[in-house]
Design a protein around this motif. Structure first.
Motif, PDB file in Angstrom:
ATOM      1  N   ARG A  21       0.850  -1.189   0.000  1.00  0.00           N
ATOM      2  CA  ARG A  21       0.000   0.000   0.000  1.00  0.00           C
ATOM      3  C   ARG A  21       0.887   1.241   0.000  1.00  0.00           C
ATOM      4  O   ARG A  21       1.966   1.244   0.605  1.00  0.00           O
ATOM      5  CB  ARG A  21      -0.930   0.023   1.219  1.00  0.00           C
ATOM      6  N   GLY A  22       0.428   2.274  -0.686  1.00  0.00           N
ATOM      7  CA  GLY A  22       1.207   3.503  -0.775  1.00  0.00           C
ATOM      8  C   GLY A  22       0.321   4.723  -0.838  1.00  0.00           C
ATOM      9  O   GLY A  22      -0.827   4.650  -1.314  1.00  0.00           O
ATOM     10  N   ALA A  23       0.824   5.841  -0.339  1.00  0.00           N
ATOM     11  CA  ALA A  23       0.113   7.119  -0.373  1.00  0.00           C
ATOM     12  C   ALA A  23       0.657   7.948  -1.522  1.00  0.00           C
ATOM     13  O   ALA A  23       1.796   8.408  -1.485  1.00  0.00           O
ATOM     14  CB  ALA A  23       0.282   7.859   0.950  1.00  0.00           C
ATOM     15  N   LEU A  24      -0.149   8.119  -2.557  1.00  0.00           N
ATOM     16  CA  LEU A  24       0.265   8.828  -3.768  1.00  0.00           C
ATOM     17  C   LEU A  24      -0.291  10.245  -3.752  1.00  0.00           C
ATOM     18  O   LEU A  24      -1.445  10.461  -3.382  1.00  0.00           O
ATOM     19  CB  LEU A  24      -0.206   8.082  -5.009  1.00  0.00           C
ATOM     20  N   MET A  25       0.527  11.195  -4.185  1.00  0.00           N
ATOM     21  CA  MET A  25       0.112  12.596  -4.273  1.00  0.00           C
ATOM     22  C   MET A  25       0.426  13.126  -5.663  1.00  0.00           C
ATOM     23  O   MET A  25       1.507  12.879  -6.199  1.00  0.00           O
ATOM     24  CB  MET A  25       0.821  13.451  -3.218  1.00  0.00           C
ATOM     25  N   VAL A 167      11.143  -2.369  -8.882  1.00  0.00           N
ATOM     26  CA  VAL A 167      11.576  -1.374  -9.876  1.00  0.00           C
ATOM     27  C   VAL A 167      10.409  -0.479 -10.267  1.00  0.00           C
ATOM     28  O   VAL A 167      10.533   0.757 -10.340  1.00  0.00           O
ATOM     29  CB  VAL A 167      12.156  -2.082 -11.117  1.00  0.00           C
ATOM     30  N   ALA A 168       9.235  -1.085 -10.529  1.00  0.00           N
ATOM     31  CA  ALA A 168       8.072  -0.302 -10.932  1.00  0.00           C
ATOM     32  C   ALA A 168       7.634   0.650  -9.829  1.00  0.00           C
ATOM     33  O   ALA A 168       7.353   1.828 -10.089  1.00  0.00           O
ATOM     34  CB  ALA A 168       6.927  -1.236 -11.317  1.00  0.00           C
ATOM     35  N   LEU A 169       7.590   0.163  -8.584  1.00  0.00           N
ATOM     36  CA  LEU A 169       7.159   1.018  -7.481  1.00  0.00           C
ATOM     37  C   LEU A 169       8.199   2.084  -7.154  1.00  0.00           C
ATOM     38  O   LEU A 169       7.849   3.169  -6.680  1.00  0.00           O
ATOM     39  CB  LEU A 169       6.859   0.158  -6.250  1.00  0.00           C
ATOM     40  N   SER A 170       9.473   1.795  -7.407  1.00  0.00           N
ATOM     41  CA  SER A 170      10.503   2.815  -7.223  1.00  0.00           C
ATOM     42  C   SER A 170      10.297   3.974  -8.197  1.00  0.00           C
ATOM     43  O   SER A 170      10.567   5.133  -7.869  1.00  0.00           O
ATOM     44  CB  SER A 170      11.895   2.215  -7.412  1.00  0.00           C
ATOM     45  N   GLY A 171       9.823   3.659  -9.405  1.00  0.00           N
ATOM     46  CA  GLY A 171       9.513   4.725 -10.356  1.00  0.00           C
ATOM     47  C   GLY A 171       8.413   5.635  -9.855  1.00  0.00           C
ATOM     48  O   GLY A 171       8.465   6.861 -10.033  1.00  0.00           O
ATOM     49  N   LEU A 172       7.391   5.053  -9.202  1.00  0.00           N
ATOM     50  CA  LEU A 172       6.349   5.871  -8.585  1.00  0.00           C
ATOM     51  C   LEU A 172       6.913   6.704  -7.442  1.00  0.00           C
ATOM     52  O   LEU A 172       6.567   7.877  -7.271  1.00  0.00           O
ATOM     53  CB  LEU A 172       5.220   4.981  -8.062  1.00  0.00           C
ATOM     54  N   ARG A 189       2.058  14.213 -13.277  1.00  0.00           N
ATOM     55  CA  ARG A 189       3.254  13.919 -12.483  1.00  0.00           C
ATOM     56  C   ARG A 189       2.848  13.675 -11.028  1.00  0.00           C
ATOM     57  O   ARG A 189       2.006  14.380 -10.464  1.00  0.00           O
ATOM     58  CB  ARG A 189       4.250  15.069 -12.575  1.00  0.00           C
ATOM     59  N   CYS A 190       3.463  12.681 -10.403  1.00  0.00           N
ATOM     60  CA  CYS A 190       3.059  12.272  -9.061  1.00  0.00           C
ATOM     61  C   CYS A 190       4.232  11.582  -8.370  1.00  0.00           C
ATOM     62  O   CYS A 190       5.260  11.295  -8.985  1.00  0.00           O
ATOM     63  CB  CYS A 190       1.849  11.336  -9.126  1.00  0.00           C
ATOM     64  N   HIS A 191       4.050  11.314  -7.086  1.00  0.00           N
ATOM     65  CA  HIS A 191       5.044  10.560  -6.331  1.00  0.00           C
ATOM     66  C   HIS A 191       4.351   9.902  -5.143  1.00  0.00           C
ATOM     67  O   HIS A 191       3.279  10.331  -4.704  1.00  0.00           O
ATOM     68  CB  HIS A 191       6.181  11.471  -5.847  1.00  0.00           C
ATOM     69  N   VAL A 192       4.968   8.846  -4.647  1.00  0.00           N
ATOM     70  CA  VAL A 192       4.482   8.139  -3.453  1.00  0.00           C
ATOM     71  C   VAL A 192       5.455   8.438  -2.323  1.00  0.00           C
ATOM     72  O   VAL A 192       6.665   8.250  -2.469  1.00  0.00           O
ATOM     73  CB  VAL A 192       4.377   6.624  -3.698  1.00  0.00           C
ATOM     74  N   LYS A 193       4.928   8.908  -1.209  1.00  0.00           N
ATOM     75  CA  LYS A 193       5.790   9.327  -0.101  1.00  0.00           C
ATOM     76  C   LYS A 193       5.824   8.331   1.042  1.00  0.00           C
ATOM     77  O   LYS A 193       6.707   8.410   1.900  1.00  0.00           O
ATOM     78  CB  LYS A 193       5.330  10.677   0.432  1.00  0.00           C
TER      79      LYS A 193
END
Length: 480
Positions: A21-25, A167-172, A189-193
């Motif tokens: 699970r990840g929090a994406l912004m 690798v895929a989640l590191s890109g996020l 454009r986004c990132h997961v913190k």
């Protein structure tokens, strides 16, 4: 497909499950549209049917991750179907072991409207009937992502699956993956913190019970479970050893250039989002809870394409290199190709805006048109005004890099205006500093820097002749 895989393709024996699970912004405005235009807006956002919240479908997330892994491993590498399943045209392909769930925004939907128009390259005016509008999610919108990796007892490539997922989640995590439509024009454009990872060994009775009691219906992060800023750390804390043996095989050329405004800038906004009285206001977008003026990626890309066509036409050669660079759609043959040039949206810092009144003049009488008084609110710059332009060319050729350098030169010297009303002196930029990087798989990254020192241009001494070689390759290829 081997016969033993065919025999059991509908009866997988799952022995391990990994839940992430990840929090994406969202960092920029994002167009999560279904493509339907049944409403008042041409491209409307996809909404949850029960609540006034935005819907980010699992198909959109999976498609972006799949494309990123494909680029990371190289276009000529084996297909990434081990993690994402078969292609659509594969009749005997395997199901994806990765489940990507739909996600709903944490807060109620906040949207902004943008207008777009197609410009004729010959006349520089809008093409009739080619105006459209689209609805965008504001930057700062949050989504809670959920992934589940199923590992079959017959899978001997478990480490490869986990490595490719990392690798895929590191890109996020690093903000290298964009979501939605018009990703190559600055949107999405986004990132997961924050990350949370659970590892269940279903062959162990305690883990099997823990997985059965897991709150699968929970849509957000678990407040009582530890979170980690790095996906690698989250995997390791969950007892998963990563074996990321795949080398980054992305071939890229990127430009990050800092400019200041040499003249007022006006990119017309489709809505008066600031509540001002003027008839025309500069385009603004939400950043960090504030409305800030921006130079949109669509506007900049259109200007660059028009100038690139002009350069090639001046040399009297074919426009193939421009189409390969900026993409094209052939309506007659229904062929299309996406742009390999990514143009990001730029936020303007330390600006000022003033209202100017203008009036249309009758060219025959020299008098004013009746009722043609209107007001505008462009952006004015100062010595502290800054905007950073970011360009990224994927799978570049030396000739294409040379064309990009010529476009950068025209922007740098205020010869290429951006935005509207360039005929009255608006939209001119002045270059201050630029950093260019060339990443070739298996080779050291090359970096060049350019800075403006008064009337002189300072270029880094490290292999500075290579920049001139790129331009020579462009001239030679076009001449050929």
């Amino acid at each position: 497909m081997p016969m033993e895989r065919l025999k059991r393709q509908y009866q997988r024996h799952i022995v391990r499950r990994i839940i992430v699970r990840g929090a994406l912004m969202l960092d920029t405005s994002t167009c999560l549209s279904s493509g339907d235009n049944d409403g008042l807006i041409d491209l409307m956002l996809v909404r949850d049917s029960l609540e006034n919240k935005a819907l980010l479908t699992g198909a959109s997330i999976a498609g972006a991750l799949r494309n990123y892994v494909r680029e990371y491993r190289g276009y000529n590498a084996l297909d990434e179907s081990q993690l994402f399943g078969c292609q659509r045209d594969e009749r005997d392909g395997e199901q994806s072991p990765l489940i990507v769930y739909d996600s709903i925004s944490s807060d109620n939907l906040k949207a902004e409207l943008r207008d777009g128009v197609k410009i004729k390259s010959i006349t520089g005016t809008a093409e009739k009937g080619a105006k459209y509008d689209l609805e965008l999610l504001e930057a700062g919108t949050k989504f809670n992502l959920c992934f589940e990796l199923l590992i079959d007892e017959q899978d001997k490539n478990e480490n490869i699956l986990i490595g490719e997922l990392a690798v895929a989640l590191s890109g996020l995590q690093q903000g290298e993956i964009s979501l939605g439509m018009k990703k190559r024009r600055g949107f999405g454009r986004c990132h997961v913190k924050e990350w949370q990872v659970w590892y269940f060994n279903l062959e162990d009775s305690d883990d099997r019970t823990a997985w059965l009691n897991f709150e699968h219906w929970c849509t957000g992060l678990f407040p009582n479970y530890p979170t980690y800023p790095s996906i690698q750390e989250a995997f390791e804390k969950a007892g998963i050893q990563l074996d990321i043996s795949a080398q980054d095989k992305r071939d890229r050329f990127s430009i990050q250039a800092i400019f200041q405004l040499a003249s007022p800038l006006l990119i017309r906004s489709g809505q008066d989002s600031s509540g001002c009285a003027p008839d025309v206001v500069h385009l603004r977008s939400h950043r960090d809870g504030q409305l800030k003026p921006v130079l949109s990626g669509t506007s900049l890309a259109g200007v660059l394409r028009h100038r690139a066509e002009r350069i090639v036409n001046t040399l009297g050669k074919h426009q193939a290199i421009v189409k390969e660079l900026f993409g094209f759609v052939e309506e007659d043959s229904k062929q299309a190709k996406a742009s390999r040039l990514v143009v990001h949206e730029s936020v303007i810092e330390h600006w000022a805006d003033l209202v100017q009144n203008r009036i249309a003049i009758d060219r025959f009488t020299g008098g004013a048109y009746h009722g043609a008084l209107f007001s505008e609110q462009p952006i004015f710059g100062s010595d502290e005004t800054r905007l950073t332009l970011e360009l990224e060319l994927r799978q570049p050729r030396n000739a294409e890099i040379g064309l990009l350098l010529l476009l950068l030169k025209d922007l740098w010297t205020s010869d290429l205006p951006v935005g509207g009303e360039s005929s009255i002196g608006r939209g001119r930029l002045q270059g201050l500093e630029a950093t260019m990087t060339r990443q070739i798989p298996g080779e050291a990254i090359q970096t060049w820097t350019i800075s403006q020192d008064g009337e002189r241009l300072q270029v880094s001494e490290a292999d500075a002749d290579a920049l001139e070689t790129f331009v020579s390759d462009f001239s030679g290829e076009v001449a050929a």
